[in-house]
Design a protein around this motif. Structure first.
Motif, PDB file in Angstrom:
ATOM      1  N   TYR A 178       0.810  -1.212   0.000  1.00 34.22           N
ATOM      2  CA  TYR A 178       0.000   0.000   0.000  1.00 34.22           C
ATOM      3  C   TYR A 178       0.852   1.274   0.000  1.00 34.22           C
ATOM      4  O   TYR A 178       0.513   2.268  -0.648  1.00 34.22           O
ATOM      5  CB  TYR A 178      -0.927   0.017   1.220  1.00 34.22           C
ATOM      6  CG  TYR A 178      -1.972  -1.068   1.199  1.00 34.22           C
ATOM      7  CD1 TYR A 178      -2.489  -1.553  -0.009  1.00 34.22           C
ATOM      8  CD2 TYR A 178      -2.445  -1.635   2.378  1.00 34.22           C
ATOM      9  CE1 TYR A 178      -3.451  -2.548  -0.029  1.00 34.22           C
ATOM     10  CE2 TYR A 178      -3.403  -2.627   2.362  1.00 34.22           C
ATOM     11  CZ  TYR A 178      -3.900  -3.077   1.156  1.00 34.22           C
ATOM     12  OH  TYR A 178      -4.847  -4.066   1.135  1.00 34.22           O
ATOM     13  N   LEU A 179       1.982   1.226   0.724  1.00 34.64           N
ATOM     14  CA  LEU A 179       2.802   2.428   0.859  1.00 34.64           C
ATOM     15  C   LEU A 179       3.727   2.648  -0.328  1.00 34.64           C
ATOM     16  O   LEU A 179       3.896   3.784  -0.797  1.00 34.64           O
ATOM     17  CB  LEU A 179       3.633   2.351   2.149  1.00 34.64           C
ATOM     18  CG  LEU A 179       2.874   2.462   3.474  1.00 34.64           C
ATOM     19  CD1 LEU A 179       3.804   2.185   4.650  1.00 34.64           C
ATOM     20  CD2 LEU A 179       2.255   3.864   3.613  1.00 34.64           C
ATOM     21  N   PHE A 180       4.367   1.567  -0.820  1.00 36.60           N
ATOM     22  CA  PHE A 180       5.444   1.729  -1.798  1.00 36.60           C
ATOM     23  C   PHE A 180       5.179   1.009  -3.122  1.00 36.60           C
ATOM     24  O   PHE A 180       5.983   1.145  -4.062  1.00 36.60           O
ATOM     25  CB  PHE A 180       6.763   1.191  -1.223  1.00 36.60           C
ATOM     26  CG  PHE A 180       7.021   1.557   0.204  1.00 36.60           C
ATOM     27  CD1 PHE A 180       7.190   2.879   0.571  1.00 36.60           C
ATOM     28  CD2 PHE A 180       7.083   0.571   1.185  1.00 36.60           C
ATOM     29  CE1 PHE A 180       7.435   3.217   1.905  1.00 36.60           C
ATOM     30  CE2 PHE A 180       7.321   0.894   2.507  1.00 36.60           C
ATOM     31  CZ  PHE A 180       7.492   2.226   2.876  1.00 36.60           C
ATOM     32  N   GLY A 181       4.120   0.233  -3.221  1.00 33.08           N
ATOM     33  CA  GLY A 181       3.907  -0.608  -4.399  1.00 33.08           C
ATOM     34  C   GLY A 181       3.838   0.148  -5.701  1.00 33.08           C
ATOM     35  O   GLY A 181       4.444  -0.252  -6.706  1.00 33.08           O
ATOM     36  N   ALA A 182       3.128   1.268  -5.724  1.00 35.48           N
ATOM     37  CA  ALA A 182       2.968   2.022  -6.976  1.00 35.48           C
ATOM     38  C   ALA A 182       4.275   2.634  -7.433  1.00 35.48           C
ATOM     39  O   ALA A 182       4.577   2.669  -8.635  1.00 35.48           O
ATOM     40  CB  ALA A 182       1.898   3.102  -6.793  1.00 35.48           C
ATOM     41  N   ASP A 186       9.304  -3.103  -8.164  1.00 39.84           N
ATOM     42  CA  ASP A 186      10.305  -4.167  -8.117  1.00 39.84           C
ATOM     43  C   ASP A 186      10.456  -4.746  -6.714  1.00 39.84           C
ATOM     44  O   ASP A 186      10.790  -5.920  -6.551  1.00 39.84           O
ATOM     45  CB  ASP A 186      11.659  -3.636  -8.594  1.00 39.84           C
ATOM     46  CG  ASP A 186      11.649  -3.309 -10.088  1.00 39.84           C
ATOM     47  OD1 ASP A 186      10.777  -3.855 -10.793  1.00 39.84           O
ATOM     48  OD2 ASP A 186      12.496  -2.511 -10.521  1.00 39.84           O
ATOM     49  N   ARG A 187      10.247  -3.909  -5.702  1.00 37.50           N
ATOM     50  CA  ARG A 187      10.368  -4.380  -4.319  1.00 37.50           C
ATOM     51  C   ARG A 187       9.005  -4.637  -3.664  1.00 37.50           C
ATOM     52  O   ARG A 187       8.873  -5.526  -2.831  1.00 37.50           O
ATOM     53  CB  ARG A 187      11.136  -3.360  -3.470  1.00 37.50           C
ATOM     54  CG  ARG A 187      12.625  -3.240  -3.765  1.00 37.50           C
ATOM     55  CD  ARG A 187      13.288  -2.429  -2.667  1.00 37.50           C
ATOM     56  NE  ARG A 187      14.734  -2.315  -2.856  1.00 37.50           N
ATOM     57  CZ  ARG A 187      15.335  -1.254  -3.370  1.00 37.50           C
ATOM     58  NH1 ARG A 187      14.605  -0.195  -3.739  1.00 37.50           N
ATOM     59  NH2 ARG A 187      16.637  -1.218  -3.512  1.00 37.50           N
ATOM     60  N   ALA A 194       6.743  -8.277  -1.972  1.00 38.56           N
ATOM     61  CA  ALA A 194       6.958  -7.636  -0.678  1.00 38.56           C
ATOM     62  C   ALA A 194       7.465  -8.640   0.346  1.00 38.56           C
ATOM     63  O   ALA A 194       8.346  -8.329   1.163  1.00 38.56           O
ATOM     64  CB  ALA A 194       5.662  -6.977  -0.206  1.00 38.56           C
ATOM     65  N   PHE A 195       6.913  -9.867   0.318  1.00 35.95           N
ATOM     66  CA  PHE A 195       7.370 -10.912   1.230  1.00 35.95           C
ATOM     67  C   PHE A 195       8.846 -11.218   0.987  1.00 35.95           C
ATOM     68  O   PHE A 195       9.625 -11.404   1.938  1.00 35.95           O
ATOM     69  CB  PHE A 195       6.541 -12.179   1.040  1.00 35.95           C
ATOM     70  CG  PHE A 195       5.615 -12.470   2.181  1.00 35.95           C
ATOM     71  CD1 PHE A 195       6.110 -12.845   3.417  1.00 35.95           C
ATOM     72  CD2 PHE A 195       4.238 -12.352   2.018  1.00 35.95           C
ATOM     73  CE1 PHE A 195       5.251 -13.114   4.466  1.00 35.95           C
ATOM     74  CE2 PHE A 195       3.377 -12.607   3.068  1.00 35.95           C
ATOM     75  CZ  PHE A 195       3.878 -12.998   4.298  1.00 35.95           C
ATOM     76  N   LEU A 196       9.238 -11.298  -0.288  1.00 33.04           N
ATOM     77  CA  LEU A 196      10.631 -11.569  -0.622  1.00 33.04           C
ATOM     78  C   LEU A 196      11.531 -10.453  -0.115  1.00 33.04           C
ATOM     79  O   LEU A 196      12.609 -10.708   0.447  1.00 33.04           O
ATOM     80  CB  LEU A 196      10.772 -11.737  -2.135  1.00 33.04           C
ATOM     81  CG  LEU A 196      12.188 -12.023  -2.651  1.00 33.04           C
ATOM     82  CD1 LEU A 196      12.723 -13.317  -2.049  1.00 33.04           C
ATOM     83  CD2 LEU A 196      12.191 -12.093  -4.177  1.00 33.04           C
TER      84      LEU A 196
END
Length: 309
Positions: A178-182, A186-187, A194-196
């Motif tokens: 939710y915070l960094f996905g957009a 890649d992370r 995100a789990f990785l």
């Protein structure tokens, strides 16, 4: 004491332990002492090491045929030797051979020695399982047995810890999406990514890069990454260490109670047996038997001598 208890003898469990063990009367005494003797255990350890070296040689491709033949011969000899040793250990239990299987290490040896050779020409998994023969060397190393037993005892609490970590990481992974996905797919593009990322960050690997990248996206990254580091990374590490240390203490106590795998009896020193016998005799005398004060005094002096000696 009963006649069976009177016929018990003591033997040292081997080269790497100073504790003596009591051999029950049903054991074949001379054979059991031979199996626990230093000379025999040195031979067994030498065979295990030679077997490990031969298995290692057989993994190389560019090895002379003569060397391969020698390695295969050593491997075959080791299987035969293990089988004979196992048979002798079972025979040493005399009239109660089933007592051999009361010890987990004996069961392990039995499965490794008798079952694995029949599976060694099967699949890759069974070829890997044959390497478990080398683990038999732990039977002769008390400290190694403690470490191995502590690993086994850590499985259950570590499984509970893994459930807790998985739940917390799920929350952090969803928050990371939710915070960094957009901005950083890649992370943090989806739950799996995100789990990785969080799994790698458990080792603090690339933590500064992810942290600085998150700060460029949102100021909430400061709270997100710092809380993850303190509540997940550091807490999990400390709990993990605590679980391992607690399991090691339990394993050390268990090995101390049974230092000789397969002995079929608890470890008792000769002084302790004699001391307990004298205490029982003294209690019987004081309970109702007529005895002179001088006799009681001599018994108490003997008790004091054994207790301090």
């Amino acid at each position: 004491m009963t006649s069976e208890e009177d016929s018990r003898t003591t033997a040292r469990p081997g080269l790497f332990s100073d504790t003596e063990v009591t051999l029950p009367a049903y054991r074949i005494q001379w054979l059991a002492k031979l199996m626990y003797g230093n000379a025999f255990e040195i031979v067994v350890i030498a065979v295990i090491i030679a077997n490990a070296v031969s298995l290692g040689i057989l993994t190389f491709q560019d090895v002379a045929p003569s060397v391969v033949a020698v390695a295969q011969a050593i491997d075959l000899f080791a299987i035969i030797f293990y089988s004979i040793e196992l048979l002798l250990r079972i025979i040493s239990y005399g009239t109660k051979p089933w007592m051999f299987f009361c010890n987990p290490w004996n069961v392990f040896d039995f499965l490794v020695v008798l079952l694995i050779p029949f599976l060694s020409n099967g699949t890759v998994v069974f070829r890997l399982v044959r390497l478990m023969r080398i683990l038999r060397i732990f039977r002769f190393l008390p400290e190694a047995r403690i470490l191995m037993l502590s690993m086994v005892k850590s499985v259950a609490p570590l499984a509970n810890l893994a459930v807790l970590i998985g739940f917390l990481m799920f929350i952090y992974a969803m928050a990371g999406v939710y915070l960094f996905g957009a901005a950083d797919p890649d992370r943090w593009g989806n739950l799996g990514t995100a789990f990785l990322t969080l799994t790698v960050m458990l080792t603090l690997e690339n933590f500064p890069d992810a942290f600085l990248s998150g700060l460029d996206i949102t100021p909430f990254a400061l709270l997100y990454f710092l809380s993850y580091m303190f509540f997940i990374v550091f807490t999990v590490l400390n709990v993990l260490i605590g679980i391992v240390l607690n399991a090691m203490d339990q394993a050390r106590e268990e090995v101390a109670k049974n230092p000789a795998p397969g002995s079929g009896a608890a470890s008792v020193s000769p002084h302790e047996e004699e001391l307990e016998a004298l205490r029982t005799r003294l209690a019987e005398l004081e309970a109702g038997y007529k005895v002179s004060p001088d006799h009681l005094r001599r018994i108490r002096e003997e008790l004091d001598r054994l207790a301090t000696g």
